[in-house]
Write a protein that holds these residues in place. Structure first.
Motif, short mmCIF file in Angstrom:
data_model
loop_
_atom_site.label_atom_id
_atom_site.label_comp_id
_atom_site.label_asym_id
_atom_site.label_seq_id
_atom_site.Cartn_x
_atom_site.Cartn_y
_atom_site.Cartn_z
N ASP A 132 0.84 -1.20 0.00
CA ASP A 132 0.00 0.00 0.00
C ASP A 132 0.87 1.25 0.00
O ASP A 132 1.91 1.30 0.68
N THR A 133 0.44 2.25 -0.73
CA THR A 133 1.14 3.54 -0.71
C THR A 133 0.26 4.68 -0.24
O THR A 133 0.75 5.67 0.30
N ASP A 134 -1.05 4.57 -0.46
CA ASP A 134 -1.99 5.60 -0.02
C ASP A 134 -2.61 5.14 1.30
O ASP A 134 -3.41 4.21 1.33
N THR A 175 -4.47 7.03 3.32
CA THR A 175 -5.53 7.95 3.73
C THR A 175 -6.69 7.22 4.41
O THR A 175 -7.19 7.66 5.47
N PHE A 200 5.03 5.73 4.60
CA PHE A 200 3.82 6.37 4.07
C PHE A 200 2.86 6.76 5.21
O PHE A 200 2.20 7.80 5.14
N GLN A 233 2.02 10.71 5.76
CA GLN A 233 0.68 11.14 5.39
C GLN A 233 -0.19 11.49 6.61
O GLN A 233 -1.27 12.05 6.46
#
Length: 439
Positions: free
Chosen positions: A242-244, A246, A271, A275
């Protein structure tokens, strides 16, 4: 460096070792000859090296963790020296990829180097120093155990690979497995006690990535935190790759935690912390990582400032390995050999694991008059299991019935300045050694 070790290849000593092990399936090794046990034996011809292997994460974002341990193995072999006139060969280091698939592939590559010559005789590797990650250990152990090899890790910490520390085997435990790192039931509990008792935090969240290490550690934290009276508002997971982040960070924020424990690896850990600042509700959260992120690369990120990290307590003081080396001696040799300080925290544990293996080989090896060595594989496992009060750089090592051999001392550091990682690693604010708390 022969003078500090017992002369394990003497027949009289071998007889004593066989008696001490007390196993019905053990090798019969007496002055009259050698009879292999149930797992057969490794034969090392005159002039040939004793073969051990390393299975470590040496590529990708976790490569510093594995490379650091390979160096620990290399230095231990060099310091220990020959065994009964035979050198020790590490061969080609296999990459465990910090994954079950990588561990499995690496184990298959090592087993392919083992030759069954019949009548219980094998040639090739006897033991594997690894894996780096518990998930890779889960993939490698079934194959290596079945093949009669030993797997000993300096950094696996998942309870599933050994036990619950109360006499029940973990779901992934198999004979032939050992480790010198701590059990995460201990580390997770120490973090929970620090957060609840020392920071006064009563609501927390935990994030893992499904790996046995991260899930086991997060679960141990959750269980202890709740037993103390705290509330886990969110217990969730990310996926490797996973990179996002949010969505998961928004889920965490909805639970309004005062602290978030995320004992995962890079790059997912990067990340998350990078983030987190953009998600409303997480502005004042205390972030806590573990030994998978306690390294130079992650701690150099600007967003890591103010974080806490748990991991092994590296204040080894005057402890000396059976090789005669202290941790201070080791660091000097490490920097001289590799041109840098250790980038991670399990090099000493892996050094100790390697010395344990070499000492056990020396204790059970039977030497023929022509110099041929015969190393019984069951007696080798028995010797490791019987380890008690073994002198390691990390402390006195004693193995339980499920392969937990580590000194079990945990430290928590507070990292203030990403431009000075060394200071962050040294800034210990809390330490536990089997119920003894200090800072």
């Amino acid at each position: 460096m022969k003078t500090f070790r017992p002369l394990g290849v003497l027949l009289v000593v071998l007889a004593l070792v066989a008696v001490a092990c007390g196993d019905d399936d053990e090798t019969t090794t007496t002055a009259a000859g050698f009879t292999p046990g149930a797992l057969g034996y490794i034969e090392v011809a005159p002039g040939e090296p004793i073969e051990i292997r390393a299975l470590q994460a040496i590529s990708g974002d976790v490569a510093p963790l594995g490379t650091d341990q390979v160096r620990g193995v290399e230095l231990a072999i060099a310091d220990y020296g020959d065994i009964a006139g035979h050198s020790v060969s590490l061969g080609t280091v296999e990459d465990d990829g910090c994954s079950a698939e990588g561990g499995q592939a690496g184990a298959q590559a090592i087993i392919a180097q083992l030759t069954d010559a019949g009548d219980g005789k094998f040639t090739g590797p006897l033991a594997v120093i690894g894996t780096t990650c518990s998930g890779a250990g889960r993939g490698a152990l079934p194959l290596l155990s079945e093949a009669g090899l030993v797997l000993i890790s300096g950094s696996n910490t998942s309870p599933s690979l050994t036990s619950d520390l109360e006499g029940t085997a973990g779901e992934d435990y198999l004979p032939g497995y050992y480790r010198t790192a701590h059990n995460d039931l201990f580390q997770g509990g120490a973090v929970a006690r620090f957060v609840y008792n020392e920071l006064g935090i009563t609501t927390a969240a935990a994030i893992h990535d499904g790996d046995p290490y991260t899930d086991g550690l997060a679960t141990a934290f959750k269980n202890t935190f709740e037993s103390l009276g705290g509330t886990i508002s969110v217990y969730t997971a990310v996926n490797k790759g996973d990179t996002d982040m949010t969505a998961v960070l928004t889920e965490v924020a909805a639970g309004a935690p005062e602290a978030v424990f995320f004992p995962i690896f890079q790059p997912e850990g990067d990340f998350i912390i990078q983030q987190a600042g953009s998600v409303a509700g997480l502005e004042n959260v205390t972030w806590i990582g573990a030994d998978g992120l306690l390294g130079d690369d992650f701690m150099s990120l600007p967003e890591s400032a103010g974080m806490y990290f748990s991991g092994p307590d590296l204040r080894f003081g005057d402890n000396a390995s059976q090789t005669g080396k202290s941790y201070s001696d080791f660091l000097t040799e490490y920097e001289s050999t590799y041109g840098e300080a250790p980038p991670q925290v399990f090099h000493a544990h892996t050094y100790d694991a390697t010395v344990m293996v070499l000492a056990a080989i020396e204790a059970v090896a039977f030497q023929e008059e022509d110099g041929t060595l015969k190393i019984d594989r069951q007696a080798f496992r028995d010797a490791l299991t019987a380890t008690s009060g073994f002198a390691g750089m990390t402390g006195s090592l004693s193995c339980d019935a499920f392969g937990d051999c580590g000194a079990q001392t945990i430290a928590i550091v507070k990292h203030e300045d990403p431009s000075d990682v060394a200071a962050g690693k040294a800034n210990i604010v809390y330490s536990e050694a089997k119920g003894v708390v200090s800072d």
